[in-house]
Design a protein around this motif. Structure first.
Motif, PDB file in Angstrom:
ATOM      1  N   TRP A   1       0.840  -1.192   0.000  1.00 24.93           N
ATOM      2  CA  TRP A   1       0.000   0.000   0.000  1.00 24.93           C
ATOM      3  C   TRP A   1       0.876   1.244   0.000  1.00 24.93           C
ATOM      4  CZ3 TRP A   1       0.864   3.390   3.876  1.00 24.93           C
ATOM      5  CH2 TRP A   1       1.315   2.905   5.103  1.00 24.93           C
ATOM      6  N   THR A   2       0.306   2.342  -0.498  1.00 24.30           N
ATOM      7  CA  THR A   2       0.997   3.625  -0.561  1.00 24.30           C
ATOM      8  C   THR A   2      -0.013   4.739  -0.323  1.00 24.30           C
ATOM      9  OG1 THR A   2       2.486   2.717  -2.249  1.00 24.30           O
ATOM     10  CG2 THR A   2       2.485   5.114  -1.984  1.00 24.30           C
ATOM     11  N   ILE A   3       0.395   5.779   0.411  1.00 23.68           N
ATOM     12  CA  ILE A   3      -0.378   7.016   0.507  1.00 23.68           C
ATOM     13  C   ILE A   3       0.454   8.097  -0.163  1.00 23.68           C
ATOM     14  CG2 ILE A   3      -1.338   8.806   2.011  1.00 23.68           C
ATOM     15  CD1 ILE A   3      -1.831   6.628   4.108  1.00 23.68           C
ATOM     16  N   LYS A   4      -0.170   8.823  -1.108  1.00 28.24           N
ATOM     17  CA  LYS A   4       0.518   9.905  -1.804  1.00 28.24           C
ATOM     18  C   LYS A   4      -0.289  11.200  -1.685  1.00 28.24           C
ATOM     19  CE  LYS A   4       3.072   7.419  -5.414  1.00 28.24           C
ATOM     20  NZ  LYS A   4       3.349   7.432  -6.873  1.00 28.24           N
ATOM     21  N   ARG A   5       0.442  12.326  -1.789  1.00 27.10           N
ATOM     22  CA  ARG A   5      -0.189  13.653  -1.803  1.00 27.10           C
ATOM     23  C   ARG A   5      -0.093  14.202  -3.213  1.00 27.10           C
ATOM     24  NH1 ARG A   5       2.047  18.617  -1.535  1.00 27.10           N
ATOM     25  NH2 ARG A   5       4.020  17.779  -0.751  1.00 27.10           N
ATOM     26  N   TYR A   6      -1.252  14.618  -3.740  1.00 25.74           N
ATOM     27  CA  TYR A   6      -1.257  15.231  -5.061  1.00 25.74           C
ATOM     28  C   TYR A   6      -0.616  16.614  -4.980  1.00 25.74           C
ATOM     29  CZ  TYR A   6      -4.471  11.545  -6.526  1.00 25.74           C
ATOM     30  OH  TYR A   6      -5.046  10.346  -6.825  1.00 25.74           O
ATOM     31  N   VAL A   7       0.067  17.020  -6.050  1.00 20.58           N
ATOM     32  CA  VAL A   7       0.795  18.279  -6.090  1.00 20.58           C
ATOM     33  C   VAL A   7       0.031  19.294  -6.930  1.00 20.58           C
ATOM     34  CG1 VAL A   7       2.988  19.372  -6.730  1.00 20.58           C
ATOM     35  CG2 VAL A   7       2.970  17.032  -5.837  1.00 20.58           C
ATOM     36  N   ASP A   8      -0.113  20.498  -6.404  1.00 25.63           N
ATOM     37  CA  ASP A   8      -0.754  21.613  -7.108  1.00 25.63           C
ATOM     38  C   ASP A   8      -2.155  21.276  -7.612  1.00 25.63           C
ATOM     39  OD1 ASP A   8       1.500  23.205  -6.685  1.00 25.63           O
ATOM     40  OD2 ASP A   8       2.453  22.481  -8.525  1.00 25.63           O
TER      41      ASP A   8
END
Length: 163
Positions: free
Chosen positions: A55-62
């Motif tokens: 699993w991965t948690i990512k933050r979207y940019v802009d």
């Protein structure tokens, strides 16, 4: 609003407040955040082939919802044991202050999910207030849930008096 999830678009939750008792437009009863405040919790029960899952948690940019260019906030270690529950806690400090868009993705290398052909695997992601962000187990290569996490900015520490 603390979380806004594509799975539960009508959910409105209490905003977290950092170090100050500050009201936000969507909060009628502010909650002060302390060092003991929980972060995001990811619970995974593996299937019969745990090494295929991650699993991965990512933050979207802009504001651009592009998984390939999103910033990794946290990711799982390799799962090694069949049909075992694993729990990871991601502290709020790992998330960016302000209101940001994130995505949780559960992946399976063999494109058969973690339930039900090869065991009864599952996953569940909860926020600091215990609200469910994502859950499941039946999917192909991956299952992605987008959500918004709003962490107010911390006030800067007071300046020391001139000497």
């Amino acid at each position: 609003m603390l979380f806004r999830s594509s799975r539960t678009p009508y959910a409105t939750l209490v905003a977290l407040l950092v170090l100050m008792h500050v009201a936000t437009p969507s909060s009628s009863a502010p909650v002060a955040l302390s060092e003991e405040s929980p972060g995001v919790t990811v619970e995974v029960t593996t299937d019969e082939y745990p090494f295929e899952s991650s699993w991965t948690i990512k933050r979207y940019v802009d504001g651009v919802r592009d998984w390939a260019n999103a910033v990794v906030v946290s990711a799982s270690d390799i799962f090694a044991t069949k049909s075992k529950p694993y729990t990871d806690h991601i502290p709020l400090e790992d998330f960016a202050p302000g209101e940001n868009e994130y995505a949780f993705r559960m992946e399976d290398e063999e494109d058969d999910g973690i339930c039900c052909s090869w065991g009864d695997g599952s996953y569940r992601v909860t926020g600091p207030d215990g609200a469910v962000i994502a859950e499941g187990g039946e999917f192909g290569a991956y299952d992605t849930t987008e959500f918004t996490l709003a962490i107010p900015f911390s006030p800067p520490p007071p300046s020391p008096p001139p000497s």
